[in-house]
Design a protein around this motif. Sequence first.
Motif, PDB file in Angstrom:
ATOM      1  N   THR A   2       1.083  -1.622  -0.513  1.00 13.79           N
ATOM      2  CA  THR A   2       0.055  -0.112  -0.098  1.00 13.79           C
ATOM      3  C   THR A   2       0.762   1.454   0.210  1.00 13.79           C
ATOM      4  O   THR A   2       0.559   2.660  -0.537  1.00 13.79           O
ATOM      5  CB  THR A   2      -1.028   0.173   1.110  1.00 13.79           C
ATOM      6  OG1 THR A   2      -0.716   0.379   1.731  1.00 13.79           O
ATOM      7  CG2 THR A   2      -2.010  -1.437   1.090  1.00 13.79           C
ATOM      8  N   GLY A   3       2.348   1.133   0.508  1.00 10.05           N
ATOM      9  CA  GLY A   3       3.156   2.222   0.633  1.00 10.05           C
ATOM     10  C   GLY A   3       3.048   2.504  -0.646  1.00 10.05           C
ATOM     11  O   GLY A   3       2.970   4.479  -1.518  1.00 10.05           O
ATOM     12  N   ARG A  18      10.338  10.431   8.706  1.00  8.64           N
ATOM     13  CA  ARG A  18       9.299   9.882   8.559  1.00  8.64           C
ATOM     14  C   ARG A  18       8.744   9.069   9.412  1.00  8.64           C
ATOM     15  O   ARG A  18       6.811   8.880   9.364  1.00  8.64           O
ATOM     16  CB  ARG A  18       9.765   8.169   7.143  1.00  8.64           C
ATOM     17  CG  ARG A  18       8.690   7.787   6.299  1.00  8.64           C
ATOM     18  CD  ARG A  18       9.150   8.278   5.351  1.00  8.64           C
ATOM     19  NE  ARG A  18      10.375   7.432   4.360  1.00  8.64           N
ATOM     20  CZ  ARG A  18       9.821   6.049   4.335  1.00  8.64           C
ATOM     21  NH1 ARG A  18       8.169   5.766   4.110  1.00  8.64           N
ATOM     22  NH2 ARG A  18      10.218   5.109   3.849  1.00  8.64           N
ATOM     23  N   ARG A  58       0.891  12.051  12.786  1.00 15.48           N
ATOM     24  CA  ARG A  58       0.070  12.285  12.302  1.00 15.48           C
ATOM     25  C   ARG A  58      -1.571  11.879  12.517  1.00 15.48           C
ATOM     26  O   ARG A  58      -1.859  10.812  13.242  1.00 15.48           O
ATOM     27  CB  ARG A  58       0.033  11.935  11.066  1.00 15.48           C
ATOM     28  CG  ARG A  58      -0.280  10.709  10.490  1.00 15.48           C
ATOM     29  CD  ARG A  58      -0.969  10.068   9.241  1.00 15.48           C
ATOM     30  NE  ARG A  58      -1.380   8.764   8.865  1.00 15.48           N
ATOM     31  CZ  ARG A  58      -0.592   7.816   8.292  1.00 15.48           C
ATOM     32  NH1 ARG A  58       0.835   8.153   7.397  1.00 15.48           N
ATOM     33  NH2 ARG A  58      -0.621   7.077   7.855  1.00 15.48           N
ATOM     34  N   VAL A  78       6.730  11.679   0.544  1.00 16.59           N
ATOM     35  CA  VAL A  78       5.403  11.431   0.776  1.00 16.59           C
ATOM     36  C   VAL A  78       4.442  11.018   2.051  1.00 16.59           C
ATOM     37  O   VAL A  78       3.182  11.102   2.297  1.00 16.59           O
ATOM     38  CB  VAL A  78       5.210   9.164  -0.209  1.00 16.59           C
ATOM     39  CG1 VAL A  78       6.593   9.114   1.335  1.00 16.59           C
ATOM     40  CG2 VAL A  78       4.406   8.659  -0.024  1.00 16.59           C
ATOM     41  N   SER A  79       5.093  11.351   3.153  1.00 12.67           N
ATOM     42  CA  SER A  79       4.596  11.610   4.700  1.00 12.67           C
ATOM     43  C   SER A  79       3.525  12.647   4.235  1.00 12.67           C
ATOM     44  O   SER A  79       2.686  12.874   5.648  1.00 12.67           O
ATOM     45  CB  SER A  79       5.565  11.670   5.837  1.00 12.67           C
ATOM     46  OG  SER A  79       5.866  10.272   5.074  1.00 12.67           O
ATOM     47  N   TYR A  84       1.035   5.355  -1.669  1.00  9.35           N
ATOM     48  CA  TYR A  84       0.711   6.470  -1.718  1.00  9.35           C
ATOM     49  C   TYR A  84       1.829   7.436  -2.554  1.00  9.35           C
ATOM     50  O   TYR A  84       2.243   8.312  -2.674  1.00  9.35           O
ATOM     51  CB  TYR A  84       1.076   6.360   0.058  1.00  9.35           C
ATOM     52  CG  TYR A  84      -0.310   6.506   0.792  1.00  9.35           C
ATOM     53  CD1 TYR A  84      -0.577   7.435   1.655  1.00  9.35           C
ATOM     54  CD2 TYR A  84      -0.707   5.013   0.430  1.00  9.35           C
ATOM     55  CE1 TYR A  84      -2.316   6.864   1.618  1.00  9.35           C
ATOM     56  CE2 TYR A  84      -1.615   4.757   2.206  1.00  9.35           C
ATOM     57  CZ  TYR A  84      -2.787   5.577   2.422  1.00  9.35           C
ATOM     58  OH  TYR A  84      -3.556   5.578   2.481  1.00  9.35           O
ATOM     59  N   ARG A  85       2.687   6.544  -2.693  1.00  8.68           N
ATOM     60  CA  ARG A  85       4.213   6.938  -3.614  1.00  8.68           C
ATOM     61  C   ARG A  85       3.663   7.074  -5.359  1.00  8.68           C
ATOM     62  O   ARG A  85       4.958   8.296  -5.409  1.00  8.68           O
ATOM     63  CB  ARG A  85       5.137   6.065  -3.272  1.00  8.68           C
ATOM     64  CG  ARG A  85       6.028   5.681  -2.263  1.00  8.68           C
ATOM     65  CD  ARG A  85       6.195   3.886  -2.523  1.00  8.68           C
ATOM     66  NE  ARG A  85       7.520   3.965  -1.316  1.00  8.68           N
ATOM     67  CZ  ARG A  85       8.495   4.631  -1.032  1.00  8.68           C
ATOM     68  NH1 ARG A  85       9.784   5.613  -2.108  1.00  8.68           N
ATOM     69  NH2 ARG A  85      10.118   4.134   0.552  1.00  8.68           N
ATOM     70  N   SER A  89       0.325  11.223   2.479  1.00  9.02           N
ATOM     71  CA  SER A  89      -0.339  11.025   3.704  1.00  9.02           C
ATOM     72  C   SER A  89      -1.567  10.887   4.965  1.00  9.02           C
ATOM     73  O   SER A  89      -1.411  10.718   5.233  1.00  9.02           O
ATOM     74  CB  SER A  89       0.075   9.348   3.458  1.00  9.02           C
ATOM     75  OG  SER A  89       1.714   9.253   4.473  1.00  9.02           O
ATOM     76  N   GLY A 143       2.127  -2.059   5.022  1.00 12.09           N
ATOM     77  CA  GLY A 143       1.501  -0.442   5.049  1.00 12.09           C
ATOM     78  C   GLY A 143       1.628  -0.028   6.893  1.00 12.09           C
ATOM     79  O   GLY A 143       2.684  -0.376   7.161  1.00 12.09           O
ATOM     80  N   ARG A 144       0.854   0.838   7.455  1.00 11.76           N
ATOM     81  CA  ARG A 144       1.119   1.115   8.419  1.00 11.76           C
ATOM     82  C   ARG A 144      -0.251   1.642   9.066  1.00 11.76           C
ATOM     83  O   ARG A 144      -0.367   1.743   9.802  1.00 11.76           O
ATOM     84  CB  ARG A 144       1.305   3.569   8.070  1.00 11.76           C
ATOM     85  CG  ARG A 144       2.291   3.625   7.240  1.00 11.76           C
ATOM     86  CD  ARG A 144       3.838   3.271   8.163  1.00 11.76           C
ATOM     87  NE  ARG A 144       4.596   3.804   7.478  1.00 11.76           N
ATOM     88  CZ  ARG A 144       5.728   3.294   6.263  1.00 11.76           C
ATOM     89  NH1 ARG A 144       4.696   2.183   5.822  1.00 11.76           N
ATOM     90  NH2 ARG A 144       6.208   3.621   5.798  1.00 11.76           N
ATOM     91  N   ASP A 145      -1.563   1.179   8.478  1.00 11.19           N
ATOM     92  CA  ASP A 145      -2.606   1.374   9.102  1.00 11.19           C
ATOM     93  C   ASP A 145      -4.082  -0.060   8.389  1.00 11.19           C
ATOM     94  O   ASP A 145      -5.036   0.365   8.481  1.00 11.19           O
ATOM     95  CB  ASP A 145      -3.239   2.344   8.873  1.00 11.19           C
ATOM     96  CG  ASP A 145      -3.841   2.961   6.971  1.00 11.19           C
ATOM     97  OD1 ASP A 145      -3.514   2.001   5.809  1.00 11.19           O
ATOM     98  OD2 ASP A 145      -4.459   3.230   7.096  1.00 11.19           O
ATOM     99  N   ARG A 165      -6.014   9.234   2.094  1.00  7.29           N
ATOM    100  CA  ARG A 165      -6.648   7.904   2.749  1.00  7.29           C
ATOM    101  C   ARG A 165      -7.484   7.344   2.093  1.00  7.29           C
ATOM    102  O   ARG A 165      -7.531   6.186   2.129  1.00  7.29           O
ATOM    103  CB  ARG A 165      -5.845   8.187   3.591  1.00  7.29           C
ATOM    104  CG  ARG A 165      -5.319   8.841   4.987  1.00  7.29           C
ATOM    105  CD  ARG A 165      -4.225   8.848   5.912  1.00  7.29           C
ATOM    106  NE  ARG A 165      -4.578   7.291   6.102  1.00  7.29           N
ATOM    107  CZ  ARG A 165      -3.274   6.518   5.950  1.00  7.29           C
ATOM    108  NH1 ARG A 165      -1.776   7.606   5.990  1.00  7.29           N
ATOM    109  NH2 ARG A 165      -2.716   5.462   6.084  1.00  7.29           N
ATOM    110  N   ASP A 188       4.754  10.199  10.518  1.00  8.75           N
ATOM    111  CA  ASP A 188       3.600   9.169   9.723  1.00  8.75           C
ATOM    112  C   ASP A 188       2.881   8.920  11.924  1.00  8.75           C
ATOM    113  O   ASP A 188       1.741   8.298  11.368  1.00  8.75           O
ATOM    114  CB  ASP A 188       4.403   7.555   9.397  1.00  8.75           C
ATOM    115  CG  ASP A 188       4.778   7.646   7.875  1.00  8.75           C
ATOM    116  OD1 ASP A 188       3.791   9.329   7.217  1.00  8.75           O
ATOM    117  OD2 ASP A 188       5.345   7.135   7.527  1.00  8.75           O
TER     118      ASP A 188
END
Length: 222
Positions: free
Chosen positions: A34-35, A179, A186, A98-99, A38-39, A102, A128-130, A108, A183
């Motif tokens: 998923t990154g 980063r 946020r 990118v951050s 966003y990229r 995102s 990803g992150r979430d 999102r 991340d």
Amino acid sequence: TNKIQIAIDGPAGAGKSTIAKIVAEALGYTYIDTGAMYRAVTYKALKRNIKLNDAKALEEMLLGTSIELKPSENGQLVYVDGEDVSQLIRSNEVTNNVSQVSAHPNIRKILVNMQKDLASSGGIVMDGRDIGTQVLKEAQLKIFMSASVEERAKRRLLDNESRGILSDIETLKKEITKRDKLDSEREASPLIQADDAIYLDTTNLSIIEAADVILKLARDKM
Ligand code: C5P
């Protein structure tokens, strides 16, 4: 056996994508990075000179953009409006911006919906992150993967080298730390370990060892 969903989250450079790819391949599952999405948005915005703090302009751009993820031998190819941007989205410029992109809740929302659609056909490894907290809340297996900043910077250095990008370890450490901070702090879906995620520290694990840990956990859930 039962096809499950595996969510892998964690900070930059913890080895998520490398390890997720191996796990997906071993299980015959689909891997989704998923990154990369966003990229992809960040790449196009930079190319179009769209201000990265202009959430509305970014949303308009994104609604007129096609983002495609196609499985390939070494993981996944990313297409933006039909152009293969798989390498371009890994540039330092994209990585260091990118951050900002995102962090916008409207961006999102659109990407999370795309990710949920992509995952709807079962047998999925998504990183990803979430993912564990938002995208695949019902995933049968959630991993929160991390490693020391030192180790993550070292891995990024080698990764960059292999792609012909020169970098130095101290700069990388600073960039990674920055980063992670953006991340994690946020407002919208910050990087955080899901309550039901298993913490995996890969500092002292090889790629294969880390993949094996996850494969064992996954097979227990099938
Ligand atoms: O995983 P990767 O380092 O390619 O992700 C790039 C950036 O995309 C992250 O630093 C983060 O800002 C954003 N991202 C996110 N949510 C995800 C995946 C990535 O916010 N699920």
